[in-house]
Enzyme design. Structure first.
Site, PDB file in Angstrom:
ATOM      1  N   CYS A 258       0.841  -1.207   0.000  1.00  0.00           N
ATOM      2  CA  CYS A 258       0.000   0.000   0.000  1.00  0.00           C
ATOM      3  C   CYS A 258       0.868   1.247   0.000  1.00  0.00           C
ATOM      4  O   CYS A 258       0.959   1.960  -0.984  1.00  0.00           O
ATOM      5  CB  CYS A 258      -0.877   0.049   1.248  1.00  0.00           C
TER       6      CYS A 258
HETATM    7  N1  SAJ Z   1       6.118   2.432   8.991  1.00  0.00           N
HETATM    8  C1  SAJ Z   1       7.134   3.254   9.483  1.00  0.00           C
HETATM    9  N2  SAJ Z   1       6.809   4.241  10.370  1.00  0.00           N
HETATM   10  C2  SAJ Z   1       5.516   4.440  10.784  1.00  0.00           C
HETATM   11  C3  SAJ Z   1       4.501   3.594  10.261  1.00  0.00           C
HETATM   12  C4  SAJ Z   1       4.818   2.603   9.376  1.00  0.00           C
HETATM   13  O1  SAJ Z   1       8.310   3.097   9.127  1.00  0.00           O
HETATM   14  O2  SAJ Z   1       5.285   5.328  11.600  1.00  0.00           O
HETATM   15  C5  SAJ Z   1       6.463   1.402   8.013  1.00  0.00           C
HETATM   16  C6  SAJ Z   1       6.095   0.006   8.477  1.00  0.00           C
HETATM   17  O3  SAJ Z   1       7.176  -0.583   9.162  1.00  0.00           O
HETATM   18  C7  SAJ Z   1       5.816  -0.708   7.155  1.00  0.00           C
HETATM   19  C8  SAJ Z   1       5.276   0.396   6.265  1.00  0.00           C
HETATM   20  O4  SAJ Z   1       5.696   1.633   6.856  1.00  0.00           O
HETATM   21  O5  SAJ Z   1       7.006  -1.204   6.596  1.00  0.00           O
HETATM   22  C9  SAJ Z   1       3.768   0.385   6.110  1.00  0.00           C
HETATM   23  O6  SAJ Z   1       3.265   0.349   7.409  1.00  0.00           O
HETATM   24  P1  SAJ Z   1       1.670   0.499   7.676  1.00  0.00           P
HETATM   25  O7  SAJ Z   1       1.467   0.488   9.152  1.00  0.00           O
HETATM   26  O8  SAJ Z   1       1.144   1.636   6.916  1.00  0.00           O
HETATM   27  O9  SAJ Z   1       1.140  -0.885   7.180  1.00  0.00           O
HETATM   28  P2  SAJ Z   1       0.298  -1.271   5.903  1.00  0.00           P
HETATM   29  O10 SAJ Z   1       1.082  -1.222   4.665  1.00  0.00           O
HETATM   30  O11 SAJ Z   1      -0.362  -2.547   6.277  1.00  0.00           O
HETATM   31  O12 SAJ Z   1      -0.740  -0.105   5.809  1.00  0.00           O
HETATM   32  C10 SAJ Z   1      -2.093  -0.344   6.024  1.00  0.00           C
HETATM   33  C11 SAJ Z   1      -2.695   0.544   5.023  1.00  0.00           C
HETATM   34  N3  SAJ Z   1      -4.038   0.151   4.774  1.00  0.00           N
HETATM   35  C12 SAJ Z   1      -4.490   0.290   3.500  1.00  0.00           C
HETATM   36  O13 SAJ Z   1      -3.820   0.774   2.614  1.00  0.00           O
HETATM   37  C13 SAJ Z   1      -5.834  -0.183   3.221  1.00  0.00           C
HETATM   38  C14 SAJ Z   1      -2.646   1.993   5.444  1.00  0.00           C
HETATM   39  O14 SAJ Z   1      -3.617   2.766   4.740  1.00  0.00           O
HETATM   40  C15 SAJ Z   1      -2.941   2.203   6.887  1.00  0.00           C
HETATM   41  O15 SAJ Z   1      -2.650   3.565   7.203  1.00  0.00           O
HETATM   42  C16 SAJ Z   1      -2.049   1.329   7.705  1.00  0.00           C
HETATM   43  O16 SAJ Z   1      -2.416  -0.022   7.360  1.00  0.00           O
HETATM   44  C17 SAJ Z   1      -2.237   1.596   9.180  1.00  0.00           C
HETATM   45  O17 SAJ Z   1      -2.853   2.626   9.516  1.00  0.00           O
HETATM   46  O18 SAJ Z   1      -1.692   0.829   9.971  1.00  0.00           O
END
Ligand code: SAJ
Length: 424
Positions: A258
């Site tokens: 995503c």
């Molecule tokens: N990450 C960081 N720092 C942060 C947050 C995340 O480095 O503060 C990294 C994570 O380690 C990962 C990547 O970014 O490698 C993505 O993390 P994520 O928490 O966004 O996880 P996803 O990819 O599962 O994102 C999903 C997404 N959902 C959809 O696209 C439908 C995103 O929109 C959401 O914002 C996210 O979940 C969420 O809120 O946790």
């Protein structure tokens, strides 16, 4: 109503299960016949769905397109990845699904697309394909709506049954029918948008927002590493502000299908109209720098111990992109592994959530004989790492998720050369 869900992955299957539980008659469709066989045997690779739940559902699983002609609503939940080695959106799965479904749509059917796409895909890709593959008139015989999926894999609180949604419709009627359907299965706000494009834009904007904010703290982490300021403590401080600040955390990179992908949808689409999303591009470039920055920290820490990367054995802990799940798509850990190998390090990987027979079978085996640990995913299973380091005499740790930010002093007292992302 009779609902067909196309694509039974981590988006489609939970949606099908929820709609089934809410009393709709569900047809679960996937083009992978062997997967349909597994689903009929109540098995799936999708995290969080048990054999018992599948056995208790009344979903009819099929890979026969003809079965779709009975559906009142057909929902497409197929992937929208990037084209390999480019940052361009690969719409083939969506196009393939529309081509397959269009001839099956019965009189009065509503087609809903949930896959993440850039604004304009419904108007410029889906609608022309419908016209090509069915004689039914869109807006009269069949209808089209867009409702972006918002799954957060591994989230214990938010799931398909309680996350607010936005919906766009090709016509008022399409919009209303889609709102009625989602309202019938989801206990949350279902917000109507002014058009298909607006609904498409919401999803790309919310994920680009996240990418930019992560890039912001990653840039601060690289800067504060030189300034000797602890970025995590500073973020904790800023987060005491009850408004106008939203904490994000630095790390060794941004993975998943995503966040690192969706901004490129908007960058690519807008460039076609002559607009350059500089800020989105810079955020992506910053986040894509983090694996290399993290490997640089390992070089620094090894040097403290009179060692170099080449010839050292590095235990790479965590391959998936996010804690406590097993998805390696776009995972920074994979980029870190490649960089370590480029520097002639000997890499031993271990991730309890990833079945990969090339890796060590447990944490102890991974640490045996290691000169250093590179932690790329903050799996709960790694919580005891400090003790394991002592046990195996490993005295270098690069903590790519600042998982042990509160144990740095203890680790250093024990003789470990520790590096976090912007905290040391
Ligand atoms: N990450 C960081 N720092 C942060 C947050 C995340 O480095 O503060 C990294 C994570 O380690 C990962 C990547 O970014 O490698 C993505 O993390 P994520 O928490 O966004 O996880 P996803 O990819 O599962 O994102 C999903 C997404 N959902 C959809 O696209 C439908 C995103 O929109 C959401 O914002 C996210 O979940 C969420 O809120 O946790």
């Amino acid at each position: 109503m009779k609902i067909a869900v196309i694509g039974l992955g981590y988006v489609g299957l939970p949606l099908a299960m929820l709609a089934d539980a809410k009393g709709h008659e569900i047809i679960g469709f996937d083009i992978v016949g062997s997967y349909i066989e597994r689903l009929r045997a109540h098995r799936t690779h999708v995290d969080g769905i048990s054999t018992e739940q599948l056995a208790a559902s009344a979903i009819t699983f099929t890979d026969q397109p003809e079965h779709l002609s009975e559906a009142d609503i057909v929902i497409i939940c197929v992937p929208t990845p990037l084209i390999e080695k480019t940052q361009l959106p690969d719409l083939e799965p969506v196009k393939g699904a529309v081509r397959l479904v269009a001839p099956q749509l019965k009189q009065g059917a509503l087609l809903i697309l949930e896959s993440t796409v850039n604004p304009g895909v419904c108007d410029e890709v889906v609608i022309p394909l419908l016209a090509e593959h069915t004689n039914k008139q869109l807006g009269r015989d069949i209808e089209l709506a867009y409702c972006p999926e918002r799954i957060n894999p591994g989230d214990p609180t938010w799931n398909v049954s309680n996350i607010n949604r936005v919906v766009g419709g090709h016509t008022e009627q399409a919009l209303q029918r889609a709102i009625d359907f989602y309202t019938s299965i989801i206990d949350a706000q279902i917000k109507p948008m002014g058009s298909l494009k607006e609904a498409e834009a919401v999803k790309v904007v919310e994920n680009s927002f996240r990418d930019i904010n992560i890039a912001f703290v990653n840039e601060l982490a690289m800067s504060f590493h030189s300034l000797g300021i602890n970025i995590e403590n500073v973020i904790d401080g800023a987060a005491t502000k009850p408004f106008a600040f939203m904490a994000h955390r630095p790390g060794c990179g941004v993975g998943g299908h995503c966040i690192p992908v969706d901004p490129y949808y908007l960058i690519d689409y807008a460039s076609g109209f002559g607009f350059d999303h500089e800020l989105l591009r810079m955020a992506r470039a910053t986040n894509e720098k983090m694996p290399r920055f993290t490997v640089g920290l390992l070089k620094e820490a090894l040097k403290e111990k009179g060692k170099t990367l080449s010839g050292s054995t590095v235990a790479l802990l965590g391959l998936s992109y996010k804690a406590d799940i097993g998805d390696v798509r776009e995972s920074p850990a994979l980029q870190i592994k490649e960089l370590l190998l480029d520097f002639d390090a000997h890499v031993v990987t271990y991730d309890p959530y990833v079945t990969d027979d090339l890796q060590a079978e447990d944490l102890d085996k991974a640490l045996q004989g290691a000169d250093a640990v590179m932690l790329a995913t903050a799996h709960g299973a790694f919580r005891q790492l400090p003790a394991a380091l002592q046990q195996h005499g490993v005295d270098v740790l690069v903590d790519g998720r600042n998982m042990f930010r509160s144990e740095v002093e203890a680790l250093e007292r024990a003789g470990v050369a520790y590096r976090g992302i912007g905290i040391h």
